[in-house]
Design a protein around this motif. Sequence first.
Motif, PDB file in Angstrom:
ATOM      1  N   HIS A 166      10.097  48.011  64.657  1.00  0.00           N
ATOM      2  CA  HIS A 166      11.239  47.290  64.048  1.00  0.00           C
ATOM      3  C   HIS A 166      10.686  46.297  63.031  1.00  0.00           C
ATOM      4  O   HIS A 166      10.011  45.331  63.390  1.00  0.00           O
ATOM      5  CB  HIS A 166      12.006  46.558  65.161  1.00  0.00           C
ATOM      6  N   HIS A 179      11.454  44.669  58.731  1.00  0.00           N
ATOM      7  CA  HIS A 179      12.352  44.621  57.564  1.00  0.00           C
ATOM      8  C   HIS A 179      11.532  44.609  56.282  1.00  0.00           C
ATOM      9  O   HIS A 179      10.900  43.598  55.956  1.00  0.00           O
ATOM     10  CB  HIS A 179      13.221  43.366  57.624  1.00  0.00           C
ATOM     11  N   HIS A 227      20.596  45.456  65.787  1.00  0.00           N
ATOM     12  CA  HIS A 227      20.155  44.268  66.517  1.00  0.00           C
ATOM     13  C   HIS A 227      21.146  43.985  67.648  1.00  0.00           C
ATOM     14  O   HIS A 227      22.344  44.191  67.484  1.00  0.00           O
ATOM     15  CB  HIS A 227      20.120  43.049  65.597  1.00  0.00           C
ATOM     16  N   HIS A 267      15.589  43.192  69.904  1.00  0.00           N
ATOM     17  CA  HIS A 267      15.651  41.898  70.605  1.00  0.00           C
ATOM     18  C   HIS A 267      16.115  42.002  72.057  1.00  0.00           C
ATOM     19  O   HIS A 267      15.301  41.791  72.946  1.00  0.00           O
ATOM     20  CB  HIS A 267      16.440  40.862  69.798  1.00  0.00           C
ATOM     21  N   ASP A 281       9.103  42.717  63.681  1.00  0.00           N
ATOM     22  CA  ASP A 281      10.322  42.140  63.095  1.00  0.00           C
ATOM     23  C   ASP A 281      10.013  41.227  61.910  1.00  0.00           C
ATOM     24  O   ASP A 281      10.708  40.234  61.682  1.00  0.00           O
ATOM     25  CB  ASP A 281      11.163  41.397  64.140  1.00  0.00           C
TER      26      ASP A 281
END
Length: 439
Positions: A76, A78, A231, A270, A323
């Motif tokens: 995960h 971005h 998420h 998360h 993340d």
Amino acid sequence: MRRLFLRGRILSFLSEPKAPDDHASYRYEEDGAILLEGGRILAAGAYDDIAHQAGEGVDVVDHRPNLILPGFIDAHVHVPQMQVIASYGAELLDWLNTYTFPEEAKFHDTQHGRRIARLFLDEIVRHGTTTVAAYCSVHKESADAFFVEALERNMRVIAGKVMMDRNAPDGVLDTPQSSYDDTKALIAAWHGKGRLHYAITPRFAITSSPEQMDVASALAREHPDLHIQTHLSENAAEIAVAQELYPSALDYTNIYEKYGLLGPKSLLGHCIHLSEREVDAMSETQSVAVFCPTSNLFLGSGLFDYHRYKRREKPLRVACATDVGGGTNYSMLRTMDEGYKVVALQGEKLNPLASFWQITRGNAEALSLVDHVGTLEPGTDADIVVLDAKATPGMALRMERVGTLAEELFLLQTLGDDRAVREVYVAGRAVKNEGKAGG
Ligand code: GUN
Ligand code: ZN
């Protein structure tokens, strides 16, 4: 086709290690070798068993005394947040509004998207990561840019453009219809090309209207083989807003559940504050909870209860991830170091064999990619990392007191970063030291 023969100390995992002395859970060759051809692993094992298969004219690279493992997997991350990392002083929702959405708005520009995609892939590879599950921005162009760059490097990546149609500035919003059209076009253009996988990516319940969730649901039904990433349950304010926006849902998890977005290929970032009902819903659908320790600490979101999820009668499937840019480091070694501390704060221990299983085979299983990456099995992709536990003077000194493989791994996790990553192979090509970085 040219063959490549790597020699070194080879480590791969067979099952999840239950303790630092769970020797049955891994395969380790003190004098080992791997034979690569055409981007695949032909054979891996003891040097004496593999050497005679190498044949004439093979290129030999001697990595002794370094460790050779499957390339790391980040479940995960971005891509458009490379210039968001290290943004001061906010919790999740403020952090998104103040720093993240304005930065992601810049990705309508294809040139910017290409530049960041290039630098992103350079950066993860420098840190030993060869596969990611990545979020692009809302703009179709940003996902195109990422897939172009990943395809050029022949990397195995999962990625998708985020779907978000409310509660954010106009520059990062789509509509239910445009998110459907853009996602369909991206799937048609990229999914299954080379080693690329498309993930349906509704950002989270707060930024998707019920109409857009219907669209995500339709996409999931039309493409049941695709990953879904989103998420879930990261911080208290987020949970409260999500429940206000979906008042008929039993809880946050039930929002995704009602839209048919849970399942074995669903990756939920998360999952920190889940009730037992929510954990049951996750485990019954075989959904994956993605632990993002550096992000959870940096944003003050909370402590992921790794052992609560793994030790229950019906365990949750768990992956680990950086993340970035809520997360603060590209390195899966740094990530597991912080993961260890998150678990320690809850009175438990995460054993070092389990950490290295998690970022290789464990994450490959969680992402349903274990037939391709994470194991060094013959026939799988030649994505490989070479680690040096003496990479810095401090590490070399500490190594003088190390007696076991588990201790060496723990040292690598606790003190290691990109300096401990000596080489990285992507589809059989050495990429760390070829000097690809640039603006
Ligand atoms: N929730 C929705 N979007 C994001 C994001 O970009 N980062 C994190 N950490 N949480 C999110
Ligand atoms: Zn995230």
